[in-house]
Scaffold this motif. Structure first.
Motif, PDB file in Angstrom:
ATOM      1  N   VAL A  34       0.587  -0.869  -0.219  1.00 21.58           N
ATOM      2  CA  VAL A  34      -0.451   0.244  -0.218  1.00 21.58           C
ATOM      3  C   VAL A  34       0.933   1.001   0.016  1.00 21.58           C
ATOM      4  N   VAL A  35      -0.090   2.546  -0.468  1.00 20.06           N
ATOM      5  CA  VAL A  35       1.262   3.749  -0.483  1.00 20.06           C
ATOM      6  C   VAL A  35       0.387   4.227  -0.148  1.00 20.06           C
ATOM      7  N   PRO A  36       0.363   4.850   1.106  1.00 28.43           N
ATOM      8  CA  PRO A  36      -0.741   6.184   1.982  1.00 28.43           C
ATOM      9  C   PRO A  36      -0.447   7.260   1.007  1.00 28.43           C
ATOM     10  N   VAL A  37      -1.200   8.075   1.101  1.00 25.66           N
ATOM     11  CA  VAL A  37      -1.036   9.257   0.432  1.00 25.66           C
ATOM     12  C   VAL A  37      -1.706  10.430   1.654  1.00 25.66           C
ATOM     13  N   VAL A  38      -1.417  11.579   1.551  1.00 28.16           N
ATOM     14  CA  VAL A  38      -2.111  12.369   2.426  1.00 28.16           C
ATOM     15  C   VAL A  38      -2.082  13.873   1.147  1.00 28.16           C
ATOM     16  N   VAL A  39      -3.222  14.844   1.677  1.00 25.95           N
ATOM     17  CA  VAL A  39      -3.122  15.611   1.065  1.00 25.95           C
ATOM     18  C   VAL A  39      -3.821  17.082   1.900  1.00 25.95           C
ATOM     19  N   TYR A  40      -2.876  17.838   1.786  1.00 27.27           N
ATOM     20  CA  TYR A  40      -3.330  18.701   2.999  1.00 27.27           C
ATOM     21  C   TYR A  40      -3.027  20.308   2.200  1.00 27.27           C
ATOM     22  N   GLY A  41      -3.524  21.330   2.956  1.00 24.38           N
ATOM     23  CA  GLY A  41      -3.760  22.938   2.811  1.00 24.38           C
ATOM     24  C   GLY A  41      -2.627  23.360   2.071  1.00 24.38           C
ATOM     25  N   ASN A  42      -1.458  23.124   1.807  1.00 20.01           N
ATOM     26  CA  ASN A  42       0.216  24.343   1.962  1.00 20.01           C
ATOM     27  C   ASN A  42       0.150  24.394   3.579  1.00 20.01           C
ATOM     28  N   ARG A  43      -0.376  24.404   4.313  1.00 15.49           N
ATOM     29  CA  ARG A  43       0.107  24.201   5.970  1.00 15.49           C
ATOM     30  C   ARG A  43       1.423  23.249   6.835  1.00 15.49           C
ATOM     31  N   ASP A  44       0.548  21.849   7.004  1.00 17.45           N
ATOM     32  CA  ASP A  44       1.383  21.513   7.245  1.00 17.45           C
ATOM     33  C   ASP A  44       0.520  19.747   7.249  1.00 17.45           C
ATOM     34  N   SER A  64      -9.827  28.640   1.399  1.00 13.29           N
ATOM     35  CA  SER A  64      -9.456  29.314   0.683  1.00 13.29           C
ATOM     36  C   SER A  64     -10.075  30.151  -0.279  1.00 13.29           C
ATOM     37  N   ARG A  65     -10.122  31.461  -0.121  1.00 10.37           N
ATOM     38  CA  ARG A  65     -10.794  32.410  -1.003  1.00 10.37           C
ATOM     39  C   ARG A  65     -10.229  32.614  -2.099  1.00 10.37           C
ATOM     40  N   LYS A  66     -11.495  33.820  -3.416  1.00 16.90           N
ATOM     41  CA  LYS A  66     -10.803  34.445  -4.568  1.00 16.90           C
ATOM     42  C   LYS A  66      -9.682  35.443  -4.233  1.00 16.90           C
ATOM     43  N   ASP A  67     -10.345  36.473  -2.706  1.00 16.85           N
ATOM     44  CA  ASP A  67      -9.658  37.061  -2.323  1.00 16.85           C
ATOM     45  C   ASP A  67      -8.429  37.264  -1.335  1.00 16.85           C
ATOM     46  N   MET A  68      -8.333  35.797  -1.069  1.00 20.69           N
ATOM     47  CA  MET A  68      -7.809  35.567   0.026  1.00 20.69           C
ATOM     48  C   MET A  68      -6.517  33.484  -0.195  1.00 20.69           C
ATOM     49  N   PRO A  69      -6.414  33.462  -1.364  1.00 24.11           N
ATOM     50  CA  PRO A  69      -5.919  32.623  -1.561  1.00 24.11           C
ATOM     51  C   PRO A  69      -5.358  32.041  -0.696  1.00 24.11           C
ATOM     52  N   ILE A  70      -5.119  30.258  -0.438  1.00 22.66           N
ATOM     53  CA  ILE A  70      -4.037  29.496  -0.072  1.00 22.66           C
ATOM     54  C   ILE A  70      -3.941  28.571  -1.091  1.00 22.66           C
ATOM     55  N   ALA A  71      -3.193  28.288  -1.569  1.00 25.41           N
ATOM     56  CA  ALA A  71      -2.499  26.909  -2.384  1.00 25.41           C
ATOM     57  C   ALA A  71      -3.743  26.890  -3.600  1.00 25.41           C
ATOM     58  N   ALA A  72      -4.269  28.013  -4.170  1.00 20.44           N
ATOM     59  CA  ALA A  72      -4.852  27.771  -5.203  1.00 20.44           C
ATOM     60  C   ALA A  72      -4.292  26.995  -6.710  1.00 20.44           C
ATOM     61  N   GLY A  73      -5.113  26.534  -7.130  1.00 18.14           N
ATOM     62  CA  GLY A  73      -4.792  25.668  -8.275  1.00 18.14           C
ATOM     63  C   GLY A  73      -3.609  24.700  -8.505  1.00 18.14           C
ATOM     64  N   MET A 119      -5.002  33.749   8.494  1.00 21.82           N
ATOM     65  CA  MET A 119      -4.491  33.699   9.048  1.00 21.82           C
ATOM     66  C   MET A 119      -3.722  32.766   8.149  1.00 21.82           C
ATOM     67  N   LEU A 120      -4.570  31.728   7.708  1.00 23.22           N
ATOM     68  CA  LEU A 120      -3.594  30.997   6.220  1.00 23.22           C
ATOM     69  C   LEU A 120      -2.882  32.006   5.572  1.00 23.22           C
TER      70      LEU A 120
END
Length: 198
Positions: free
Chosen positions: A20-30, A62-71, A183-184
């Motif tokens: 098995v290959v465990p994979v996590v996806v996270y939003g650019n923080r940690d 994430s929001r258009k005016d405050m993107p966090i790892a947008a795209g 904050m993010l």
């Protein structure tokens, strides 16, 4: 940590020495202890982690005016995933059986970071924009959205704040307001790259 909903679903799987290959996806923080927790859970279920990875995706808040790892994931992420897959294939081709592999080491600690209490909150619907297409109901992974009194209702006690309904609403009628977005955006906008353990 791994979302409890995901953990509940993972506990339904059982194997006998399956790779098995465990994979996590996270939003650019940690991703902190999430990858280790996921890997440990899979080991307990009879799987053998052969490699592991942490990839970046656009943050739920994430929001258009405050993107966090947008795209994200983007083309570079896809290329990294392809290279990762090839490296795993090469690794497995070099061994006759999984017992020949050294135990996989990855980022994370045990005991895991303590999960804080869940704060009941959910996205809201702008009734002036909502067409009641019910797409938000379809994309919600925990069935937290329903129609009540001819209006879209999100149950804050069930919602896991993934914001799938916000991102996927074709009318832009769903919003999730939280002070964490600013904050993010301020502290975690710098690009982070996938972390791969082979």
């Amino acid at each position: 940590r791994v979302a409890e909903t995901a953990m509940e679903r993972l506990r339904a799987f059982h194997a006998h020495q399956a790779p098995v290959v465990p994979v996590v996806v996270y939003g650019n923080r940690d991703y902190e202890d999430a990858l280790k927790e996921l890997s440990d859970t899979l080991v307990d279920a009879g799987f053998v982690p052969v490699s592991a990875g942490a990839f970046v995706g656009e943050h739920s808040f994430s929001r258009k005016d405050m993107p966090i790892a947008a795209g994200r994931p983007d083309e570079a992420d896809h290329e990294a995933a392809v290279r990762f897959g090839r490296a795993i294939k090469e690794k497995l081709e070099k061994v006759d059986e999984l017992s020949c592999l050294k135990p996989l080491e990855m980022k994370g600690n045990f005991p895991y970071k303590v999960k804080g209490p869940s704060t009941p909150q959910a996205p809201v619907t702008d009734e002036n924009l909502c067409t009641q297409c019910e797409y938000c109901i379809d994309v919600c992974p925990v069935s937290a959205i329903s129609i009540v009194d001819d209006r879209m209702f999100s149950d804050p006690a069930t919602c896991i704040k993934c914001c799938a309904c916000v991102k996927e609403c074709p009318e832009g009628a769903r919003t999730f307001d939280t002070p964490y977005t600013a904050m993010l955006h301020k502290n975690f906008s710098a690009r982070r790259e996938p972390e791969l353990f082979i």
